[in-house]
Design a protein around this motif. Structure first.
Motif, PDB file in Angstrom:
ATOM      1  N   TYR A   1       0.828  -1.209   0.000  1.00 56.01           N
ATOM      2  CA  TYR A   1       0.000   0.000   0.000  1.00 56.01           C
ATOM      3  C   TYR A   1       0.866   1.263   0.000  1.00 56.01           C
ATOM      4  O   TYR A   1       2.111   1.186  -0.030  1.00 56.01           O
ATOM      5  N   TYR A   2       0.191   2.442   0.031  1.00 59.67           N
ATOM      6  CA  TYR A   2       0.892   3.716  -0.136  1.00 59.67           C
ATOM      7  C   TYR A   2       0.747   4.615   1.093  1.00 59.67           C
ATOM      8  O   TYR A   2       1.010   5.807   1.023  1.00 59.67           O
ATOM      9  N   ARG A   3       0.338   4.027   2.211  1.00 60.77           N
ATOM     10  CA  ARG A   3       0.324   4.762   3.469  1.00 60.77           C
ATOM     11  C   ARG A   3       1.743   4.836   4.025  1.00 60.77           C
ATOM     12  O   ARG A   3       2.624   4.050   3.649  1.00 60.77           O
TER      13      ARG A   3
ATOM     14  N   VAL B   1      -2.642  -6.410   7.229  1.00 61.97           N
ATOM     15  CA  VAL B   1      -1.569  -5.483   7.574  1.00 61.97           C
ATOM     16  C   VAL B   1      -2.194  -4.183   8.071  1.00 61.97           C
ATOM     17  O   VAL B   1      -3.253  -3.761   7.604  1.00 61.97           O
ATOM     18  N   ALA B   2      -1.520  -3.555   9.031  1.00 65.42           N
ATOM     19  CA  ALA B   2      -2.012  -2.291   9.591  1.00 65.42           C
ATOM     20  C   ALA B   2      -1.874  -1.167   8.576  1.00 65.42           C
ATOM     21  O   ALA B   2      -0.983  -1.172   7.723  1.00 65.42           O
ATOM     22  N   GLU B   3      -2.749  -0.174   8.686  1.00 60.27           N
ATOM     23  CA  GLU B   3      -2.695   0.972   7.778  1.00 60.27           C
ATOM     24  C   GLU B   3      -1.360   1.699   7.911  1.00 60.27           C
ATOM     25  O   GLU B   3      -0.783   2.139   6.910  1.00 60.27           O
ATOM     26  N   PHE B   4      -0.854   1.822   9.146  1.00 60.06           N
ATOM     27  CA  PHE B   4       0.461   2.405   9.394  1.00 60.06           C
ATOM     28  C   PHE B   4       1.307   1.331  10.080  1.00 60.06           C
ATOM     29  O   PHE B   4       1.306   1.207  11.314  1.00 60.06           O
ATOM     30  N   PRO B   5       2.041   0.520   9.298  1.00 56.99           N
ATOM     31  CA  PRO B   5       2.663  -0.697   9.848  1.00 56.99           C
ATOM     32  C   PRO B   5       3.797  -0.419  10.837  1.00 56.99           C
ATOM     33  O   PRO B   5       4.084  -1.272  11.681  1.00 56.99           O
TER      34      PRO B   5
ATOM     35  N   THR C   1       3.877   1.776  13.239  1.00 62.19           N
ATOM     36  CA  THR C   1       3.311   2.024  14.568  1.00 62.19           C
ATOM     37  C   THR C   1       2.158   1.085  14.892  1.00 62.19           C
ATOM     38  O   THR C   1       1.613   1.132  16.004  1.00 62.19           O
ATOM     39  N   GLN C   2       1.790   0.250  13.915  1.00 66.98           N
ATOM     40  CA  GLN C   2       0.666  -0.681  14.076  1.00 66.98           C
ATOM     41  C   GLN C   2      -0.608   0.066  14.495  1.00 66.98           C
ATOM     42  O   GLN C   2      -1.342  -0.349  15.404  1.00 66.98           O
ATOM     43  N   THR C   3      -0.863   1.175  13.821  1.00 65.20           N
ATOM     44  CA  THR C   3      -2.054   1.974  14.115  1.00 65.20           C
ATOM     45  C   THR C   3      -2.906   2.097  12.864  1.00 65.20           C
ATOM     46  O   THR C   3      -2.528   1.667  11.780  1.00 65.20           O
ATOM     47  N   GLY C   4      -4.063   2.722  13.050  1.00 60.08           N
ATOM     48  CA  GLY C   4      -4.975   2.907  11.931  1.00 60.08           C
ATOM     49  C   GLY C   4      -5.809   1.662  11.701  1.00 60.08           C
ATOM     50  O   GLY C   4      -5.775   0.686  12.462  1.00 60.08           O
ATOM     51  N   SER C   5      -6.573   1.687  10.644  1.00 58.84           N
ATOM     52  CA  SER C   5      -7.397   0.537  10.303  1.00 58.84           C
ATOM     53  C   SER C   5      -6.515  -0.590   9.749  1.00 58.84           C
ATOM     54  O   SER C   5      -5.302  -0.434   9.574  1.00 58.84           O
ATOM     55  N   VAL C   6      -7.145  -1.710   9.487  1.00 58.42           N
ATOM     56  CA  VAL C   6      -6.413  -2.884   8.993  1.00 58.42           C
ATOM     57  C   VAL C   6      -6.842  -3.172   7.563  1.00 58.42           C
ATOM     58  O   VAL C   6      -8.035  -3.221   7.252  1.00 58.42           O
TER      59      VAL C   6
END
Length: 667
Positions: free
Chosen positions: A538-540, A586-590, A592-597
């Motif tokens: 992804y591109y986050r 995978v986490a949206e922000f891998p 920090t393991q934050t955000g949606s999945v």
């Protein structure tokens, strides 16, 4: 008869006693060693000798070099000084890795007085003794369809006109790559060795080397011959002309008169040609083509003690200029990609090494996006942004003796740039090529993965994924079959992206059909398997922007048509594939393991591709070409167009369109 011949030869080889052969049926008992005055014995022995030589060719055609050697040993027993048999034995022993035995037969051939065969056999002896590894490598390159590289290696080994049996491998390649004299040189050899089946397809009814007018060249001589050299004590030449020229395909062939045995059809069966036997010390000598000085200028006893100096032709220069355009539709400002790559490539070849230098100008455009796109940390309140990257990169590579070293730098001007490198070692074992490479390469799949990007929200730079690891490769060719396999393991990292690991395994096989002299068809099958430890597709912020499934398996069926017509050449390739992929959650922000999945998934699907390359040789050293390609699979439909011009040595300029390198930053 053949069975008795083989049994007797084998018995002589393994029994330890000197060989003893019975006379052929219908011959007197003393006809094994025919006297010149005994016409019946002489004729019958010649017929038997010719039959044995034919048998040796038959065994060699069946790849039974051992039996071919045994038959030649029997022929040598019947006629100990026969130059045809001695030359064949030198070739077989040299190519079989038995230089001591080859040297003995070469000394006997020197004493036999056949200069042409001695020089040809001596060339083969030197090349296999001192350059056996290079010969194997050139043959493997040729079998793998890499004819240009094979020819460059052959030309480094034999810069002049080859006289030994390797001419059958060198001259056809030179002819195919535009050397118009090579075919004529093959015809000269074919008409010199009249009964040698290896030259059959090049033999014509008129001997190219023959003079239009018969020139008498009478030599009065008294010579002393030793096994290691031929010394003429007295030489008186009476000539009507000193040089005759013959033209074929526009080439003048200079003829010189030299001491030696004539090359007539009878000589192939071991019979001295008519007029060779001296009468009162006088003999009519043949006309030999003018040729390069022989590699052997020392007596054989001294040649065995020193290696000849390397044969270094002048270095060859080559260059290529190209521009490639690529369009891969996606989300504007995120995954959309329109790019152009300008490549300037310069290459210098010598007999021992190859050096390359290149510059690449990259221009990548991802378009404009609104603030509601998912890119970096951008959200709905982020102002619109434009995604783009432009820069110039360079690289340098050096190859020698099975090693390749390269160093480069991804384009300066990108948000993220860094050095890349590769160290590769290649081994040639029989018909097999093995290689191992340690490298660091960029993942040039998107602007984010290759050039890096700035977060529209925070201005922080991230991306620039690079893979560092080890790759092992295996390739071999069995007749028209090509088989290969690859195993690689990489660690992937970059600036503020999740570290990843990749396992890459693949195997392939293909079969090449010869449709006619100018068209080849290659069909094949390949199996590919990838494994990534994490999904960073992804591109986050924290993602790498490159395809990284947990598991990917693909079965491909490629098809390729290669041909030429005059100065035009073409290559059309296509294929279909069917595969399976599985991705992880995978986490949206891998980082920090934050955000949606982002949920993982698995699916089956197919794909296809089609490409066409056309090339036109403007001159013998300059070619203009174009290439177009389109791929199609789920969420991936890139289209590529490329134009290029290249310059090369006429002997190495590819005679068929290839896939010219569009970038050295992509594997």
């Amino acid at each position: 008869m053949k069975l008795l011949t083989i049994v007797s030869v084998l018995a002589s080889c393994y029994g330890g006693a000197p060989p003893s052969f019975a006379a052929a049926p219908g011959l007197p008992a003393d006809c094994n060693y025919p006297a010149p005055g005994n016409g019946r014995c002489k004729s019958s022995a010649a017929e038997q000798l010719a039959s044995l030589i034919d048998q040796s060719w038959l065994w060699q055609a069946k790849n039974r070099v051992d039996l071919s050697r045994d038959v030649l040993l029997k022929a040598l027993h019947i006629y100990p000084a026969n130059p045809v048999v001695l030359q064949r034995l030198v070739e077989i022993e040299a190519e079989s890795g038995r230089p001591e035995s080859a040297a003995q037969y070469l000394q006997q051939l020197a004493a036999a007085g056949d200069r042409n065969r001695y020089l040809a056999a001596s060339e083969s002896f030197d090349l296999f003794k001192f350059h056996g590894h290079e010969i194997k490598q050139a043959r493997l390159l040729s079998r793998n369809g890499r004819s240009e590289q094979a020819l460059a290696m052959w030309n480094a080994l034999i810069s002049g006109i080859p006289q030994g049996h390797l001419a059958l491998e060198v001259l056809p390649l030179r002819n195919r790559f535009g050397n118009r004299e090579a075919l004529f040189q093959l015809q000269v050899l074919a008409n010199r060795y009249t009964n040698d089946p290896r030259y059959a397809e090049y033999r014509n009814t008129a001997t190219p080397a023959a003079s239009q007018s018969r020139v008498a060249d009478v030599v009065t001589r008294k010579s002393v011959r030793r096994p290691d050299q031929i010394v003429s004590q007295t030489l008186v030449v009476e000539r009507e002309s000193l040089k005759t020229t013959s033209r074929s395909s526009g080439m003048a062939l200079a003829m010189s008169y030299e001491l030696g045995a004539p090359e007539q059809p009878q000589a192939e069966s071991g019979e001295p040609a008519a007029g060779l036997v001296a009468e009162a010390g006088r003999a009519v000598l043949p006309v030999f083509p003018e040729r390069d000085e022989p590699r052997n200028t020392l007596p054989l006893s001294d040649q065995d003690k020193q290696k000849p100096a390397p044969n270094d032709p002048p270095p060859d220069w080559a260059w290529q200029l190209s521009r490639k355009w690529l369009n891969n539709p996606g989300t504007p400002g995120v995954s959309d990609l329109n790019q152009s790559v300008d490549l300037a490539h310069l290459e210098r070849d010598t007999a021992a090494s190859k050096t390359r230098f290149w510059l690449e100008n990259w221009d990548m455009d991802g378009g404009a996006a609104q603030g509601d796109q998912a890119f970096g940390t951008a959200n709905a309140s982020t102002p619109p942004w434009t995604l783009a990257a432009q820069g110039i990169g360079f690289g340098l590579a050096y190859e020698t003796a099975g090693w390749r070293f390269d160093f480069g730098h991804t384009p300066s001007g990108f948000a993220i740039s860094y050095p890349v490198f590769g160290i590769r070692k290649q081994w040639i074992i029989a018909d097999t090529e093995l290689s191992a490479e340690v490298s660091r390469r960029p993942l040039a799949e998107s602007i984010l993965s290759f050039a890096g990007a700035r977060d529209p929200q925070t201005g922080q730079t991230w991306g620039g994924a690079k893979a560092t690891g080890l790759k092992l490769a295996y390739d071999t060719r069995i007749n028209a079959w090509g088989v290969g396999a690859k195993a690689a393991f990489y660690r992937i990292n970059g600036d503020d992206i999740l570290d990843n690991q990749k396992l890459d395994l693949s195997a392939k096989a293909n079969y090449r059909f010869k449709l006619d002299d100018n068209i080849d068809l290659k069909v094949g099958v390949s199996l590919t398997h990838w494994r990534y430890s994490d999904n960073t597709n992804y591109y986050r912020f924290g993602h790498g922007g490159y395809y990284s499934p947990k598991k990917y398996i693909s079965l491909d069926f490629p098809l390729e048509l290669i041909g030429e017509s005059g100065r035009h050449s073409y290559r059309i390739a296509g294929g279909v594939s069917y595969g399976y992929k599985q991705t992880n959650d995978v986490a949206e922000f891998p980082l920090t393991q934050t955000g949606s999945v982002f949920d993982g998934s698995s699916s089956y699907g197919g794909g296809s591709y089609l490409s066409a390359t056309w090339e036109y040789r403007i001159t013998d050293t300059l070619a203009l070409g174009a290439r177009a390609e389109h791929e199609r699979s789920s969420f991936y439909e890139p289209t590529t167009v490329m134009l290029y011009v290249r310059y090369d040595n006429p002997d190495r300029l590819r005679w068929r369109a290839t896939y010219p390198r569009d970038s050295y930053f992509k594997e």
